[in-house]
Design a protein around this motif. Structure first.
Motif, mmCIF file in Angstrom:
data_model
loop_
_atom_site.group_PDB
_atom_site.id
_atom_site.type_symbol
_atom_site.label_atom_id
_atom_site.label_comp_id
_atom_site.label_asym_id
_atom_site.label_seq_id
_atom_site.Cartn_x
_atom_site.Cartn_y
_atom_site.Cartn_z
ATOM 1 N N VAL A 185 47.419 43.186 32.232
ATOM 2 C CA VAL A 185 46.653 42.831 31.039
ATOM 3 C C VAL A 185 47.108 41.473 30.522
ATOM 4 O O VAL A 185 48.297 41.252 30.286
ATOM 5 N N VAL A 186 46.168 40.552 30.362
ATOM 6 C CA VAL A 186 46.491 39.203 29.897
ATOM 7 C C VAL A 186 46.353 39.112 28.391
ATOM 8 O O VAL A 186 47.215 38.580 27.694
ATOM 9 N N ALA A 187 45.261 39.629 27.850
ATOM 10 C CA ALA A 187 45.024 39.531 26.414
ATOM 11 C C ALA A 187 44.399 40.826 25.933
ATOM 12 O O ALA A 187 43.536 41.399 26.596
ATOM 13 N N THR A 188 44.839 41.293 24.774
ATOM 14 C CA THR A 188 44.272 42.513 24.209
ATOM 15 C C THR A 188 42.997 42.245 23.427
ATOM 16 O O THR A 188 42.219 43.160 23.196
ATOM 17 N N ALA A 189 42.769 41.009 23.024
ATOM 18 C CA ALA A 189 41.568 40.642 22.273
ATOM 19 C C ALA A 189 40.956 39.390 22.891
ATOM 20 O O ALA A 189 41.103 38.288 22.371
ATOM 21 N N PRO A 190 40.288 39.521 24.045
ATOM 22 C CA PRO A 190 39.712 38.337 24.692
ATOM 23 C C PRO A 190 38.524 37.797 23.914
ATOM 24 O O PRO A 190 37.920 38.488 23.102
ATOM 25 N N ARG A 191 38.190 36.556 24.201
ATOM 26 C CA ARG A 191 37.044 35.938 23.546
ATOM 27 C C ARG A 191 35.747 36.587 24.013
ATOM 28 O O ARG A 191 35.650 37.031 25.148
ATOM 29 N N ALA B 208 45.370 49.805 46.365
ATOM 30 C CA ALA B 208 45.451 51.254 46.212
ATOM 31 C C ALA B 208 46.649 51.662 45.372
ATOM 32 O O ALA B 208 46.611 52.674 44.675
ATOM 33 N N LEU B 209 47.715 50.854 45.411
ATOM 34 C CA LEU B 209 48.912 51.129 44.616
ATOM 35 C C LEU B 209 48.888 50.415 43.265
ATOM 36 O O LEU B 209 49.884 50.409 42.552
ATOM 37 N N ASN B 210 47.738 49.759 42.941
ATOM 38 C CA ASN B 210 47.552 49.051 41.681
ATOM 39 C C ASN B 210 48.488 47.853 41.533
ATOM 40 O O ASN B 210 48.822 47.448 40.424
ATOM 41 N N LEU B 211 48.881 47.255 42.663
ATOM 42 C CA LEU B 211 49.656 46.004 42.639
ATOM 43 C C LEU B 211 48.664 44.863 42.818
ATOM 44 O O LEU B 211 48.530 44.264 43.891
ATOM 45 N N ILE B 212 47.947 44.549 41.727
ATOM 46 C CA ILE B 212 46.777 43.684 41.822
ATOM 47 C C ILE B 212 47.175 42.239 42.137
ATOM 48 O O ILE B 212 46.533 41.572 42.960
ATOM 49 N N LEU C 64 37.704 41.190 38.891
ATOM 50 C CA LEU C 64 37.039 42.144 38.010
ATOM 51 C C LEU C 64 38.001 43.230 37.566
ATOM 52 O O LEU C 64 37.931 43.690 36.419
ATOM 53 N N ARG C 65 38.908 43.642 38.450
ATOM 54 C CA ARG C 65 39.941 44.596 38.047
ATOM 55 C C ARG C 65 40.862 43.987 36.995
ATOM 56 O O ARG C 65 41.362 44.677 36.109
ATOM 57 N N LEU C 66 41.081 42.676 37.078
ATOM 58 C CA LEU C 66 41.905 41.977 36.094
ATOM 59 C C LEU C 66 41.119 41.606 34.841
ATOM 60 O O LEU C 66 41.676 40.955 33.939
ATOM 61 N N LEU D 257 34.668 35.520 34.524
ATOM 62 C CA LEU D 257 34.342 34.113 34.725
ATOM 63 C C LEU D 257 35.012 33.578 35.990
ATOM 64 O O LEU D 257 34.409 32.808 36.750
ATOM 65 N N THR D 258 36.258 33.975 36.218
ATOM 66 C CA THR D 258 36.938 33.569 37.450
ATOM 67 C C THR D 258 36.260 34.185 38.665
ATOM 68 O O THR D 258 36.112 33.529 39.707
#
Length: 461
Positions: free
Chosen positions: A72-78, A219-223, A251-253, A257-258
């Motif tokens: 998780v990068v930001a809890t309140a994204p733009r 599969a192990l969530n090591l994105i 998209l999982r992250l 836009l990226t």
């Protein structure tokens, strides 16, 4: 007349996708020659193909708590930069009245990766929860050959006896063995260990192994680790599947836009590729960019005139832009292609209703109810039938349709809201308040804006 060579028979059965018979022939060969690597490899591939599922089209993101997610990068994204932002106010566009699911995603009628609830039946959960050998045998035997010796009543391969270091150097056996471990056994631990050893054996020059390693990491969530492996694979060999997996990673992250930028770069390498344009159209649709999305879907139809998803989404776009006649043409095209589902007949019924083809409306809804087996789908069909009753001016029939809808799905907030409106029209103010309160409760945390407005109106009565 001499009999045909058993191995040739097994190969012929495998090419014709008769996997069960192929496995039987290979088993008979291995009973006579237990160390026959060709029959062993062919049986392994047949068992893998029998249960193989395309993980690109069945991938479901696991639902996990954010405080445990290190990605998780930001809890309140733009606004406009995240797919997980839940707002009660929809941007005012031509599709402003388009319905959404309980998770906030616009309803399209097409099942896509990530649109279903990820439960124990999803592909990733199946791989996580499947049994896998975690212990290693301590017997001092020839591990490379002991693993191939299978008993009649036991497993085909003794995974605990596998000498992964030996098989990783064998180019003809390493890849089928990985697919067997990953897809058939669901043993992510040993599959990833084999992938690491094989990558080292080929001196990090084989892009295919890097993609498989990224699948294990995902599969192990090591994105983030999966992202690095896919980027390295693309540098060595650009491939459509690699770009799609990188798009899914972003998209999982929650970085749409990226992901869009990656899809644009991929289309420069593979112009007019249908799968890449589909990914970009899905992202645009999720970001409420309807004009960009439908433009991409039209480009997809030009390249692939049999693409059901693109045709259905274009029809949906025209329906919610007050063009039911055009939408009916697209849905009839899907019907002519051989698709028969309750959702399709439901959409055909709505298009016939709003294009004033009333003689076909009830027939389409009757066909949809006959095909529907899921209670949630039946609830939506009865909800739409209530609109037919309202259009005919039969309030009692509309109330009855909404009641049947709630009997199939007691969490249908829209049905509660419309029942409240109909009860208000008939003069039952107290019952209308109760229905609106129920609609607000079952649609939390994202209450319907019209429900809130109706509650405020009734509170003033």
């Amino acid at each position: 007349m001499d009999k045909m060579e058993p191995l040739y028979v097994a190969l012929s059965l495998f090419r014709r996708r008769h996997y069960e018979k192929c496995i039987e022939v290979c088993t008979s060969i291995l009973e006579k020659q237990p160390l026959d690597q060709t029959a062993w490899c062919l049986k392994m591939r047949a068992m893998t193909q029998r249960v193989y599922v395309d993980d690109l089209e069945s991938e479901e993101a696991p639902t996990e708590d954010n405080f445990l997610d290190s990605n998780v990068v930001a809890t309140a994204p733009r606004p406009g930069t995240s797919l997980k932002v839940r707002t009660s106010v929809v941007p005012v566009t031509s599709l402003g009245a388009r319905p959404r699911t309980s998770t906030g995603r616009p309803i399209s009628g097409v099942i896509r990766p990530g649109t279903q609830s990820s439960g124990s039946g999803s592909a990733i959960e199946r791989l996580r929860m499947s049994r896998g050998a975690t212990g290693q045998s301590a017997r001092a035997v020839r591990l490379g050959t002991a693993a191939m010796l299978s008993q009649k009543d036991g497993p085909f391969i003794e995974i605990s006896r596998l000498n992964l270091s030996k098989y990783s150097k064998h180019k003809g056996l390493s890849k089928p063995l990985f697919e067997y471990l990953f897809y058939h056994e669901g043993d992510i631990r040993n599959a990833m260990e084999l992938t690491v050893l094989a990558t080292q054996a080929c001196e990090f020059k084989d892009w295919w192994w890097k993609i498989q390693l990224s699948k294990c990491y995902t599969a192990l969530n090591l994105i983030r680790d999966a992202e690095q492996q896919i980027k390295s694979a693309i540098k060595q060999h650009p491939h459509v599947e690699s770009y799609i997996r990188l798009i899914r990673i972003y998209l999982r992250l929650d970085q749409p836009l990226t992901a869009t930028e990656v899809s644009k770069r991929a289309l420069e390498v593979f112009p007019n590729d249908v799968s890449l344009m589909t990914e970009q159209a899905r992202i645009s649709e999720a970001l409420n960019e309807s004009q960009t999305s439908v433009k991409l879907y039209r480009s997809i139809v030009i390249e692939d005139a049999m693409n059901t998803e693109a045709i259905a989404c274009i029809g949906m776009y025209h329906f919610y832009n007050n063009q039911p006649e055009l939408a009916l043409r697209y849905y009839r095209r899907v019907l002519a292609m051989g698709a028969h589902s309750p959702e399709l007949y439901n959409n055909l019924g709505l298009c016939c209703l709003y294009s004033q083809q009333l003689d076909l409306t009830l027939a389409c809804f009757q066909r949809a109810l006959d095909l529907a087996t899921d209670p949630l789908i039946k609830a939506d069909i009865w909800y739409n039938l209530s609109h037919v009753a309202i259009a005919a001016g039969d309030i009692a029939l509309a109330i009855q349709c909404l009641s049947v809808c709630l009997s199939a799905n007691s969490m249908h907030a829209e049905a509660f809201n419309n029942l409240a409106v109909l009860q208000h029209k008939t003069g039952n103010i107290h019952l209308a308040r109760a229905y609106l309160t129920s609609a607000e409760r079952v649609h939390q945390p994202m209450a319907l804006p019209e429900t809130i407005a109706n509650i405020n109106m009734l509170m003033n009565i």
